[in-house]
Design an enzyme around this catalytic site. Sequence first.
Site: not given
Ligand code: AMP
Length: 218
Positions: A14, A89, A128, A161, A172
């Site tokens: 993504k 999400r 990553r 990360r 996740r």
């Molecule tokens: P990402 O960078 O998109 O993988 O997001 C990292 C983390 O941020 C996720 O594992 C969640 O803990 C939190 N997060 C990001 N977007 C959302 C969302 N739409 N709803 C809830 N938690 C989110």
Amino acid sequence: MLNIILMGPPGAGKGTQATAIVDAFHLPHISTGDMFREAIAQGTPVGLKAKEIIAAGNLVPDEITIELVKERLSRPDCEHGYLLDGFPRTIPQAEALDKLGPEIGRPVSLVIDITVPEEELIRRIAGRRVCPSCGASYHVDSMKPAVEGICDRCGHELIQRKDDNAESFAVRLQNYYASTQPLVDYYKEQGLYHCFDGMVGKANLEKAINALLEEQGQ
Ligand code: AMP
């Protein structure tokens, strides 16, 4: 109008595709993950609430996430389109967006989903490296930057990360299947859903997504 949602499990690509799309179509990149990481780095109230939740691989509560997106999507730079990366999400988040979008004259116009088998997701997440400044993603074996440890795009030092470890990744992925996957049917019913094979390689995937966006953006 290109009002786009980009979805897919962690490690699907993504972030990489988001960077390509926003550069090609001049759209604001709204990554809720990036917004949370920034809030954590700055120690804001949202950051303090989200820190442990994110490190463990869990989802931040809907109310907090929806508020964040409401404010961001209402800004003037989203007037001519936007790319939502990692939001919604959950079904309640999608419902909130279905209400907000039309209210502010910015309804979602299409949903792009990237699919990748689980073994490959695990490999990608384990290797990553990301740029904390511009959000670009790399892989220690298969997507190396030109200079080791440095972002090609902005020159910042790359990091791993905190939630890219086996334990958080398992949580996740579980959350993805339980809470995010139901959005596939939700958006299919709305006729907005487009699925892409995330195994065709970065450039081919970019080409396929571009073709759709050029057609839709007419
Ligand atoms: P990402 O960078 O998109 O993988 O997001 C990292 C983390 O941020 C996720 O594992 C969640 O803990 C939190 N997060 C990001 N977007 C959302 C969302 N739409 N709803 C809830 N938690 C989110």
